[in-house]
Scaffold this motif. Structure first.
Motif, PDB file in Angstrom:
ATOM      1  N   GLN A  95       2.299  -4.751   5.838  1.00  0.00           N
ATOM      2  CA  GLN A  95       2.828  -6.087   6.051  1.00  0.00           C
ATOM      3  C   GLN A  95       1.959  -6.873   7.035  1.00  0.00           C
ATOM      4  O   GLN A  95       1.793  -8.093   6.895  1.00  0.00           O
ATOM      5  CB  GLN A  95       4.269  -6.008   6.539  1.00  0.00           C
ATOM      6  N   ALA A  96       1.394  -6.188   8.023  1.00  0.00           N
ATOM      7  CA  ALA A  96       0.483  -6.858   8.954  1.00  0.00           C
ATOM      8  C   ALA A  96      -0.790  -7.309   8.240  1.00  0.00           C
ATOM      9  O   ALA A  96      -1.312  -8.396   8.523  1.00  0.00           O
ATOM     10  CB  ALA A  96       0.147  -5.934  10.120  1.00  0.00           C
ATOM     11  N   ILE A 116       8.648   3.836   0.488  1.00  0.00           N
ATOM     12  CA  ILE A 116       7.651   3.181  -0.361  1.00  0.00           C
ATOM     13  C   ILE A 116       8.282   2.096  -1.227  1.00  0.00           C
ATOM     14  O   ILE A 116       7.618   1.117  -1.574  1.00  0.00           O
ATOM     15  CB  ILE A 116       6.855   4.192  -1.206  1.00  0.00           C
ATOM     16  N   ASP A 117       9.555   2.241  -1.556  1.00  0.00           N
ATOM     17  CA  ASP A 117      10.229   1.162  -2.272  1.00  0.00           C
ATOM     18  C   ASP A 117      10.266  -0.112  -1.432  1.00  0.00           C
ATOM     19  O   ASP A 117      10.074  -1.223  -1.936  1.00  0.00           O
ATOM     20  CB  ASP A 117      11.659   1.577  -2.635  1.00  0.00           C
ATOM     21  N   GLU A 118      10.520   0.034  -0.128  1.00  0.00           N
ATOM     22  CA  GLU A 118      10.551  -1.134   0.752  1.00  0.00           C
ATOM     23  C   GLU A 118       9.159  -1.734   0.896  1.00  0.00           C
ATOM     24  O   GLU A 118       9.011  -2.967   0.906  1.00  0.00           O
ATOM     25  CB  GLU A 118      11.099  -0.737   2.126  1.00  0.00           C
ATOM     26  N   LEU A 119       8.126  -0.904   1.005  1.00  0.00           N
ATOM     27  CA  LEU A 119       6.766  -1.437   1.081  1.00  0.00           C
ATOM     28  C   LEU A 119       6.443  -2.231  -0.188  1.00  0.00           C
ATOM     29  O   LEU A 119       5.900  -3.339  -0.114  1.00  0.00           O
ATOM     30  CB  LEU A 119       5.763  -0.298   1.266  1.00  0.00           C
ATOM     31  N   ALA A 120       6.803  -1.670  -1.347  1.00  0.00           N
ATOM     32  CA  ALA A 120       6.535  -2.362  -2.607  1.00  0.00           C
ATOM     33  C   ALA A 120       7.285  -3.694  -2.680  1.00  0.00           C
ATOM     34  O   ALA A 120       6.768  -4.683  -3.204  1.00  0.00           O
ATOM     35  CB  ALA A 120       6.931  -1.472  -3.781  1.00  0.00           C
ATOM     36  N   ARG A 121       8.482  -3.747  -2.135  1.00  0.00           N
ATOM     37  CA  ARG A 121       9.265  -4.983  -2.133  1.00  0.00           C
ATOM     38  C   ARG A 121       8.634  -6.030  -1.219  1.00  0.00           C
ATOM     39  O   ARG A 121       8.556  -7.215  -1.565  1.00  0.00           O
ATOM     40  CB  ARG A 121      10.696  -4.688  -1.683  1.00  0.00           C
ATOM     41  N   GLN A 122       8.153  -5.597  -0.053  1.00  0.00           N
ATOM     42  CA  GLN A 122       7.575  -6.522   0.910  1.00  0.00           C
ATOM     43  C   GLN A 122       6.152  -6.942   0.548  1.00  0.00           C
ATOM     44  O   GLN A 122       5.725  -8.045   0.893  1.00  0.00           O
ATOM     45  CB  GLN A 122       7.574  -5.875   2.308  1.00  0.00           C
ATOM     46  N   CYS A 123       5.411  -6.073  -0.121  1.00  0.00           N
ATOM     47  CA  CYS A 123       3.994  -6.318  -0.423  1.00  0.00           C
ATOM     48  C   CYS A 123       3.760  -6.075  -1.913  1.00  0.00           C
ATOM     49  O   CYS A 123       3.146  -5.065  -2.298  1.00  0.00           O
ATOM     50  CB  CYS A 123       3.101  -5.404   0.409  1.00  0.00           C
ATOM     51  N   GLY A 125       1.778  -7.011  -4.125  1.00  0.00           N
ATOM     52  CA  GLY A 125       0.428  -6.853  -4.644  1.00  0.00           C
ATOM     53  C   GLY A 125      -0.222  -5.528  -4.314  1.00  0.00           C
ATOM     54  O   GLY A 125      -1.353  -5.262  -4.748  1.00  0.00           O
ATOM     55  N   TYR A 126       0.476  -4.681  -3.552  1.00  0.00           N
ATOM     56  CA  TYR A 126      -0.093  -3.406  -3.115  1.00  0.00           C
ATOM     57  C   TYR A 126       0.443  -2.253  -3.971  1.00  0.00           C
ATOM     58  O   TYR A 126       1.563  -2.320  -4.486  1.00  0.00           O
ATOM     59  CB  TYR A 126       0.253  -3.138  -1.654  1.00  0.00           C
ATOM     60  N   ASP A 127      -0.355  -1.204  -4.076  1.00  0.00           N
ATOM     61  CA  ASP A 127       0.046  -0.003  -4.811  1.00  0.00           C
ATOM     62  C   ASP A 127       0.690   1.000  -3.860  1.00  0.00           C
ATOM     63  O   ASP A 127       0.252   1.143  -2.712  1.00  0.00           O
ATOM     64  CB  ASP A 127      -1.164   0.654  -5.486  1.00  0.00           C
ATOM     65  N   VAL A 128       1.699   1.700  -4.343  1.00  0.00           N
ATOM     66  CA  VAL A 128       2.347   2.740  -3.557  1.00  0.00           C
ATOM     67  C   VAL A 128       2.498   3.988  -4.414  1.00  0.00           C
ATOM     68  O   VAL A 128       2.520   3.912  -5.642  1.00  0.00           O
ATOM     69  CB  VAL A 128       3.743   2.294  -3.047  1.00  0.00           C
ATOM     70  N   LEU A 129       2.598   5.126  -3.762  1.00  0.00           N
ATOM     71  CA  LEU A 129       2.835   6.365  -4.491  1.00  0.00           C
ATOM     72  C   LEU A 129       3.590   7.343  -3.617  1.00  0.00           C
ATOM     73  O   LEU A 129       3.494   7.324  -2.390  1.00  0.00           O
ATOM     74  CB  LEU A 129       1.525   6.976  -4.998  1.00  0.00           C
ATOM     75  N   LEU A 130       4.353   8.180  -4.290  1.00  0.00           N
ATOM     76  CA  LEU A 130       5.078   9.266  -3.639  1.00  0.00           C
ATOM     77  C   LEU A 130       4.267  10.533  -3.821  1.00  0.00           C
ATOM     78  O   LEU A 130       3.977  10.937  -4.949  1.00  0.00           O
ATOM     79  CB  LEU A 130       6.461   9.425  -4.281  1.00  0.00           C
ATOM     80  N   ASN A 131       3.865  11.133  -2.700  1.00  0.00           N
ATOM     81  CA  ASN A 131       3.057  12.351  -2.766  1.00  0.00           C
ATOM     82  C   ASN A 131       3.481  13.306  -1.665  1.00  0.00           C
ATOM     83  O   ASN A 131       3.565  12.914  -0.504  1.00  0.00           O
ATOM     84  CB  ASN A 131       1.570  12.027  -2.612  1.00  0.00           C
ATOM     85  N   VAL A 132       3.763  14.547  -2.023  1.00  0.00           N
ATOM     86  CA  VAL A 132       4.241  15.518  -1.038  1.00  0.00           C
ATOM     87  C   VAL A 132       3.271  16.677  -0.855  1.00  0.00           C
ATOM     88  O   VAL A 132       3.612  17.685  -0.235  1.00  0.00           O
ATOM     89  CB  VAL A 132       5.635  16.045  -1.432  1.00  0.00           C
ATOM     90  N   THR A 133       2.062  16.557  -1.373  1.00  0.00           N
ATOM     91  CA  THR A 133       1.054  17.595  -1.197  1.00  0.00           C
ATOM     92  C   THR A 133       0.052  17.165  -0.133  1.00  0.00           C
ATOM     93  O   THR A 133      -0.153  15.967   0.074  1.00  0.00           O
ATOM     94  CB  THR A 133       0.304  17.872  -2.513  1.00  0.00           C
ATOM     95  N   PRO A 134      -0.606  18.106   0.547  1.00  0.00           N
ATOM     96  CA  PRO A 134      -1.593  17.743   1.578  1.00  0.00           C
ATOM     97  C   PRO A 134      -2.919  17.323   0.959  1.00  0.00           C
ATOM     98  O   PRO A 134      -3.954  17.957   1.127  1.00  0.00           O
ATOM     99  CB  PRO A 134      -1.722  19.029   2.402  1.00  0.00           C
ATOM    100  N   ALA A 135      -2.869  16.210   0.220  1.00  0.00           N
ATOM    101  CA  ALA A 135      -4.042  15.727  -0.500  1.00  0.00           C
ATOM    102  C   ALA A 135      -4.047  14.211  -0.512  1.00  0.00           C
ATOM    103  O   ALA A 135      -3.014  13.565  -0.386  1.00  0.00           O
ATOM    104  CB  ALA A 135      -4.034  16.260  -1.933  1.00  0.00           C
ATOM    105  N   ILE A 136      -5.231  13.645  -0.665  1.00  0.00           N
ATOM    106  CA  ILE A 136      -5.419  12.213  -0.829  1.00  0.00           C
ATOM    107  C   ILE A 136      -5.487  11.932  -2.322  1.00  0.00           C
ATOM    108  O   ILE A 136      -6.364  12.462  -3.011  1.00  0.00           O
ATOM    109  CB  ILE A 136      -6.716  11.738  -0.133  1.00  0.00           C
ATOM    110  N   VAL A 137      -4.572  11.141  -2.827  1.00  0.00           N
ATOM    111  CA  VAL A 137      -4.490  10.909  -4.272  1.00  0.00           C
ATOM    112  C   VAL A 137      -5.419   9.756  -4.633  1.00  0.00           C
ATOM    113  O   VAL A 137      -5.012   8.590  -4.749  1.00  0.00           O
ATOM    114  CB  VAL A 137      -3.040  10.622  -4.702  1.00  0.00           C
ATOM    115  N   ALA A 138      -6.684  10.091  -4.774  1.00  0.00           N
ATOM    116  CA  ALA A 138      -7.713   9.101  -5.091  1.00  0.00           C
ATOM    117  C   ALA A 138      -8.917   9.835  -5.658  1.00  0.00           C
ATOM    118  O   ALA A 138      -9.171  10.997  -5.310  1.00  0.00           O
ATOM    119  CB  ALA A 138      -8.110   8.313  -3.837  1.00  0.00           C
ATOM    120  N   PRO A 139      -9.689   9.188  -6.525  1.00  0.00           N
ATOM    121  CA  PRO A 139     -10.897   9.831  -7.066  1.00  0.00           C
ATOM    122  C   PRO A 139     -11.932  10.099  -5.982  1.00  0.00           C
ATOM    123  O   PRO A 139     -11.896   9.523  -4.889  1.00  0.00           O
ATOM    124  CB  PRO A 139     -11.414   8.799  -8.081  1.00  0.00           C
ATOM    125  N   ASP A 140     -12.872  10.952  -6.283  1.00  0.00           N
ATOM    126  CA  ASP A 140     -13.969  11.241  -5.371  1.00  0.00           C
ATOM    127  C   ASP A 140     -14.717   9.955  -5.015  1.00  0.00           C
ATOM    128  O   ASP A 140     -14.970   9.098  -5.877  1.00  0.00           O
ATOM    129  CB  ASP A 140     -14.967  12.213  -6.014  1.00  0.00           C
TER     130      ASP A 140
END
Length: 255
Positions: A95-96, A116-123, A125-140
């Protein structure tokens, strides 16, 4: 630990099916904390979610978010970058960024759906995801900055290590991982340590884990992952940007 929740398009990101596997301590504790806050403030869910991530008032929520962005800008955030907000909560930093007119690709990841639902509501244009593993969900080599505030403070060191290693994979050459942490050598952090001791002496179970990291441990994380030498800022240092209170670490991937 639950299996990875795959990233969904914006229109279909509200709910994901959850596995029956045992939840990690951080997932279990923070989902319980968020839902308890929502129950305690049924008439003001926005404030309840802000309090769940450590902001007593909405004024604090806004001011702390502005400090987050000041830190990111000092360490190189510019328009057009691709950033990943690990433990994004309900969008204090997001939001900042919107308030300050930043333009770029933002992804926020958290373990609590309500946040993340609240972030999606406030922003929107931004992407959100639910992730519970110790990993960064993004391509190399796809991210310019991975940042997280008070996330490693609630994880076991091994979990933090795995996040650091995977952040290196996901960062572009020259990309940075920027995060805050608690350390025993910082007197300002004694109040967290002492509060936990008082809680335990009274026979109460901890609400959630408050983990302290040593700078040498972070240097080891950086070295093993492949980062250059870690750089640190004391929590009360306000010479380059507003004081953060927690200590800061910056790990950079060689260009």
């Amino acid at each position: 630990m639950e299996t990875l929740m795959v990233r969904l398009p914006r229109l279909f990101r509200r709910k994901s099916s959850s596995a029956k596997a045992r939840q990690s301590h951080s997932v279990r504790d923070y989902r319980a904390l968020v839902r308890a806050k929502l129950k305690s403030l049924p008439g003001d869910p926005v404030l309840a979610l802000a309090q769940a991530i450590g902001a007593p008032t909405m004024a604090d929520f806004i001011s702390i978010g502005d400090v987050h962005v000041a830190v990111l800008r000092y360490h190189g955030l510019t328009d057009g970058m691709t950033v990943y907000d690990l433990g994004c909560g309900c969008g204090r930093t997001a939001q900042a960024l919107v308030r300050q007119g930043w333009q770029g690709q933002y992804t926020g990841a958290d373990v609590v759906q309500e946040l993340i639902d609240e972030l999606a509501r406030q922003c929107p244009g931004y992407d959100v995801l639910l992730n519970v593993t110790p990993a960064i969900v993004a391509p190399d080599a796809s991210l310019d900055i991975v940042f997280h505030w008070s996330v490693f403070t609630h994880l076991y060191p091994g979990e933090s290590y795995l996040y650091a290693v995977d952040a290196f994979r996901a960062l572009k050459p020259g990309g940075k991982m920027i995060f805050s942490f608690l350390e025993m050598e910082e007197p300002a952090h004694d109040r967290v340590w002492n509060a936990n001791l008082d809680h335990l002496r009274a026979g109460h179970p901890a609400e959630h884990l408050d983990a302290f990291l040593h700078r040498d441990w972070i240097r080891r994380f950086a070295r093993d992952a492949g980062f250059a030498e870690a750089h640190f800022t004391d929590g009360l240092d306000d010479t380059q940007h507003p004081a953060f209170w927690q200590s800061l670490a910056v790990l950079e991937k060689a260009a």
